[in-house]
Design an enzyme around this catalytic site. Structure first.
Site, PDB file in Angstrom:
ATOM      1  N   GLY A 216       0.809  -1.199   0.000  1.00 52.97           N
ATOM      2  CA  GLY A 216       0.000   0.000   0.000  1.00 52.97           C
ATOM      3  C   GLY A 216       0.850   1.260   0.000  1.00 52.97           C
ATOM      4  N   SER A 217       0.383   2.270   0.690  1.00 51.09           N
ATOM      5  CA  SER A 217       1.022   3.589   0.615  1.00 51.09           C
ATOM      6  C   SER A 217       2.391   3.661   1.279  1.00 51.09           C
ATOM      7  CB  SER A 217       0.096   4.649   1.219  1.00 51.09           C
ATOM      8  OG  SER A 217      -1.037   4.827   0.404  1.00 51.09           O
ATOM      9  N   THR A 218       2.792   2.638   2.037  1.00 52.24           N
ATOM     10  CA  THR A 218       4.172   2.655   2.541  1.00 52.24           C
ATOM     11  C   THR A 218       5.168   2.619   1.387  1.00 52.24           C
ATOM     12  OG1 THR A 218       4.230   0.239   2.827  1.00 52.24           O
ATOM     13  CG2 THR A 218       3.557   1.561   4.741  1.00 52.24           C
ATOM     14  N   LYS A 220       5.068   4.409  -1.134  1.00 54.19           N
ATOM     15  CA  LYS A 220       5.288   5.772  -1.610  1.00 54.19           C
ATOM     16  C   LYS A 220       6.638   6.326  -1.159  1.00 54.19           C
ATOM     17  CE  LYS A 220       0.344   6.761  -1.876  1.00 54.19           C
ATOM     18  NZ  LYS A 220      -0.833   7.331  -1.186  1.00 54.19           N
TER      19      LYS A 220
END
Length: 484
Positions: A216-218, A220
């Site tokens: 997920g957004s980790t 990013k």
């Protein structure tokens, strides 16, 4: 007649030669493999005649011992606080291959490693009973317990690292199990069968293996690092910030959390997008960078690379095949076919916190012989430099902003500047989300980097999100380190 006798004689000689060669291969060249084979019950029985070495925590507390047994085996294997340390110690029993540290350092614990030849010789000369070496871990009991308690009944894992040395301070996987049940000489096999048959298998080490989750957004953090490392972007680089975005060449529409813009304007900077965890700007950034740049950056952090700590860590993965624009956009915010372990995401945070230098994670402090001499001491080892110090500083600033007032506020610690990134990864239209947090503290001089993954939506289905469930767990683990 003589011809027949010669043929029979030749056949007999050939048979004896074959038997001699086969027995020689088995007795000389395959000895080590046969001794290590879990099916070799004679070898395992012989090992139970040796008092196996202890496993100790960083403060010297023995959590695995081998007291005298009262059955056909001379020694038992006992695990103090078994469920608390199961993901680290693994188990050892008469049938089946040992796991965890028990398996990774089996030869040392059993006293059969090449480093212990002199000890074995001394025991033979003096008539002393043979003993295995002890293994002292890097695990800090207070940090391990904080991680274990913080996870509660949730399904997931926690990894805590020292960013400067790579020492593993905590490694927890839940649901856990009691290794004593499997180590039991009589009922161990039945206990193993019961545990392994569970729908949610507690024997799977979710911190380093199992069915890996989308980060997920980790992820990013990795995308932002790739952008800055390219030299084409800065934290202030702007991207359009609509309320929805159709992936190129598809009918798939993505949104930011709650379907809002990223920030208050028509555009959003990379810094704002990471702090607020916005998908749309990162999707556009990923397309601009391309999948080759994202793959290369992920691999520099350790993706797609085997790792031993000395437990074997399943490699995290970025898709190997060439991706189209839509697929690349999704990987840029940790979806599509991105997969990661908590160990890997802790490594990403640790490298950012350590000025761009990635240290090799390590569970073992030292190995000590029965005569209390250090057989092997493990020194910090650098795996690489995934990003420059300048890039690390800029990404760290974005992560600090995320905790201070962005999407990761539940990781805030009073009086301490924390850097972090949450993640809420989708697994399918009707499936619960996977919830993440990774970060480090204090931001200016990190003492701990942590990664938390919570599977099955934390029991909240698609109502759970990283900041709600994973971030508070990480906070408790970081506090355990900082409070000593």
């Amino acid at each position: 007649m003589n011809r027949e006798l010669k043929r029979i004689s030749a056949l007999v000689v050939l048979m004896f030669t074959t038997l001699f060669v086969a027995s020689s291969v088995i007795q000389v060249f395959q000895t080590t493999n046969l001794d290590a084979d879990a099916r070799n019950q004679r070898a395992r029985s012989d090992q139970y005649a040796i008092q196996r070495g202890q496993i100790l925590t960083a403060d010297g507390k023995a959590i695995v011992t081998s007291p005298k047994s009262d059955d056909t085996f001379e020694f038992d294997r006992k695990y103090a606080d078994g469920a608390l340390y199961a993901a680290v110690t693994g188990y050892y029993n008469p049938i089946g291959a040992p796991t965890g540290i028990e398996g990774a350092l089996n030869a040392q614990l059993a006293g059969t490693s090449s480093d212990q030849v002199l000890d074995r010789l001394q025991n033979t000369i003096t008539g002393q009973d043979p003993k295995g070496a002890s293994v002292q871990l890097t695990i800090q009991p207070k940090v391990q317990k904080a991680a274990y308690d913080a996870l509660g009944d949730l399904r997931g894992a926690v990894v805590a690292l020292d960013p400067k040395t790579g020492k593993v301070l905590a490694l927890v996987s839940k649901p856990s199990y009691d290794p004593n049940a499997i180590a039991d000489h009589t009922t161990g096999v039945r206990a193993y069968d019961v545990l392994s048959a569970k729908t949610v298998n507690p024997l799977v080490n979710r911190a380093i293996a199992g069915d890996l989750n989308p980060p997920g957004s980790t992820f990013k953090i990795i995308t932002a690092s790739a952008a800055l490392e390219s030299g084409k972007y800065t934290p202030s680089s702007k991207f359009p910030s609509p309320t929805s975005y159709r992936l190129p060449g598809t009918d798939t529409v993505i949104q930011n959390s709650y379907g809002e813009r990223c920030g208050s304007g028509a555009t959003a900077t990379i810094a704002t997008a990471l702090s607020l965890s916005c998908n749309i700007p990162f999707a556009q950034l990923g397309i601009k960078l391309g999948d080759d740049a994202l793959r290369e950056q992920a691999e520099r952090f350790g993706f797609d690379t085997p790792l031993s700590i000395p437990l074997k860590v399943t490699p995290s993965s970025y898709p190997a095949e060439q991706l189209d624009g839509a697929q690349t956009a999704q990987t840029a915010f940790g979806q599509f076919e991105d997969r990661a372990t908590p160990m890997q995401m802790a490594m990403v945070a640790a490298a950012i916190g350590n000025g761009g230098v990635l240290m090799k994670p390590n569970l073992v402090e030292k190995i000590v012989s029965p005569s209390l001499e250090t057989v092997d001491r493990f020194s910090p080892e650098q795996l690489g430099t995934p990003v420059s110090a300048d890039t690390a500083a800029k990404v760290k600033a974005m992560m600090v902003s995320s905790v201070a007032g962005g999407a990761a506020t539940n990781a805030r610690i009073d009086g301490v500047e924390v850097a972090g990134k949450t993640g809420t990864a989708q697994n399918g239209p009707d499936q619960p989300y996977t919830l993440w947090f990774t970060g480090f503290a204090p931001a200016s001089d990190p003492q701990v980097a942590v990664a938390v993954v919570i599977e099955n939506g934390g029991g909240l289905g698609q109502s759970g999100y990283g900041n709600r469930v994973a971030a508070p767990i990480a906070k408790q683990v970081m506090e355990a380190v900082l409070n000593g």
